[in-house]
Design a protein around this motif. Structure first.
Motif, PDB file in Angstrom:
ATOM      1  N   GLU A 144      -7.110   0.292  -7.134  1.00 23.04           N
ATOM      2  CA  GLU A 144      -6.065   0.785  -6.323  1.00 23.04           C
ATOM      3  C   GLU A 144      -5.923   2.340  -6.341  1.00 23.04           C
ATOM      4  O   GLU A 144      -4.763   3.189  -6.498  1.00 23.04           O
ATOM      5  CB  GLU A 144      -4.729   0.277  -7.064  1.00 23.04           C
ATOM      6  CG  GLU A 144      -4.652  -1.176  -6.827  1.00 23.04           C
ATOM      7  CD  GLU A 144      -3.117  -2.005  -6.564  1.00 23.04           C
ATOM      8  OE1 GLU A 144      -2.429  -1.412  -7.032  1.00 23.04           O
ATOM      9  OE2 GLU A 144      -3.244  -2.651  -5.745  1.00 23.04           O
ATOM     10  N   LYS A 163       0.841  -1.255   0.178  1.00 21.26           N
ATOM     11  CA  LYS A 163       0.058   0.009   0.089  1.00 21.26           C
ATOM     12  C   LYS A 163       0.878   1.274  -0.016  1.00 21.26           C
ATOM     13  O   LYS A 163       0.429   2.172  -0.738  1.00 21.26           O
ATOM     14  CB  LYS A 163      -1.036  -0.165   1.253  1.00 21.26           C
ATOM     15  CG  LYS A 163      -1.894  -0.963   0.909  1.00 21.26           C
ATOM     16  CD  LYS A 163      -3.169  -1.156   1.899  1.00 21.26           C
ATOM     17  CE  LYS A 163      -4.162  -2.172   1.459  1.00 21.26           C
ATOM     18  NZ  LYS A 163      -3.981  -3.339   1.003  1.00 21.26           N
ATOM     19  N   THR A 186      -6.778   3.060  -1.021  1.00 17.50           N
ATOM     20  CA  THR A 186      -5.339   2.551  -0.355  1.00 17.50           C
ATOM     21  C   THR A 186      -5.031   3.485   0.954  1.00 17.50           C
ATOM     22  O   THR A 186      -4.544   2.482   1.880  1.00 17.50           O
ATOM     23  CB  THR A 186      -4.064   2.807  -1.523  1.00 17.50           C
ATOM     24  OG1 THR A 186      -4.558   2.141  -2.486  1.00 17.50           O
ATOM     25  CG2 THR A 186      -2.911   2.351  -0.943  1.00 17.50           C
TER      26      THR A 186
END
Ligand code: 1PZ
Length: 215
Positions: A103, A61, A108
């Motif tokens: 994403e 992440k 995130t």
């Protein structure tokens, strides 16, 4: 910057990084936020390889966010506030179910943001703990009140097992490398309000934009 590899690790420096997150007008700098997480991951790795599955996810992440920071639209990612505005204005966030933007920076960061709440709860327990307090219990309680609410059963199970092998309070304080227990307690007392402020500002921003449940 956080402690380099040849230096002895000290958690004070890591927690100090979160101090640098806040701009004068209370925006959250993404670069410092990510640097803070890098340091925490390093600390986690120093506790042993059983935590590898946790640090791996955090590293992934962190990397997603670093890629945005270093990417062609990096200037839009200076603060969490500018990131949210940029990604929402340009429809770069999957809002209700995973789709073409699995994403996004917003989703995130939300995962790390939830983990920051765990950290806040855990460090507060650690700060007010006594010699016979169990780190595994403090960790599990903090987890159950925060991250666990967002994790499926398998992850909760794996996390719960990892907590059991956490070093006891004396060894844990040792790894923090801050000094004697009184000093650890004092350092936590200084660091916690800042971590809490970063958390609150992000939480309010995400609430305002209805981003707290991003898939
Ligand atoms: C000191 C002991 C450390 C305990 C850390 C407590 C956190 C346990 C979290 C267990 C999560 C492990 C696996 C990853 C799960 C992911 O599915 C989720 C959701 O992401 P998605 O699947 O939606 O992409 N990831 C997270 O919730 C982020 C977890 C980050 C944890 C960072 C902990 C850093 C600890 C620092 C220690 C001082």
């Amino acid at each position: 910057s956080v402690a380099s590899d040849d230096q002895k690790f000290c958690l004070t420096e890591v927690l100090d990084t979160f101090k640098l997150c806040l701009s004068e007008n209370k925006e959250v700098y993404l670069e410092q936020y990510v640097a803070g997480w890098r340091g925490l991951v390093k600390f986690l790795n120093s506790l042993g390889s059983v935590f590898g599955f946790i640090s791996k996810d955090a590293v992934n992440k962190i990397q997603v966010l670093v890629n945005y920071l270093n990417g062609e639209n990096g200037s839009q990612y200076i603060t969490v506030q500018s990131m949210v505005k940029y990604e929402l204005d340009n429809e770069l966030v999957d809002l209700t179910k995973r789709g073409s933007h699995p994403e996004s920076g917003c989703r995130t960061l939300l995962r790390l943001h939830r983990a920051l709440r765990w950290l806040e709860l855990f460090l507060e327990r650690l700060r007010t703990s006594t010699e016979d307090s169990k780190t595994s219990v403090m960790c599990a309680e903090s987890y159950n009140e925060s991250l666990a609410l967002h994790h499926p059963w398998v992850v909760r199970k794996a996390a719960g097992m990892a907590f059991l092998v956490l070093p006891g309070r004396p060894a844990f304080f040792e790894v923090m490398n801050v000094g004697p227990p009184e000093q650890v307690v004092a350092m936590l007392g200084e660091a916690l309000p800042l971590i809490s402020e970063v958390y609150q500002i992000t939480e309010e921003l995400y609430a305002q934009h209805l981003l707290l449940d991003l898939p």
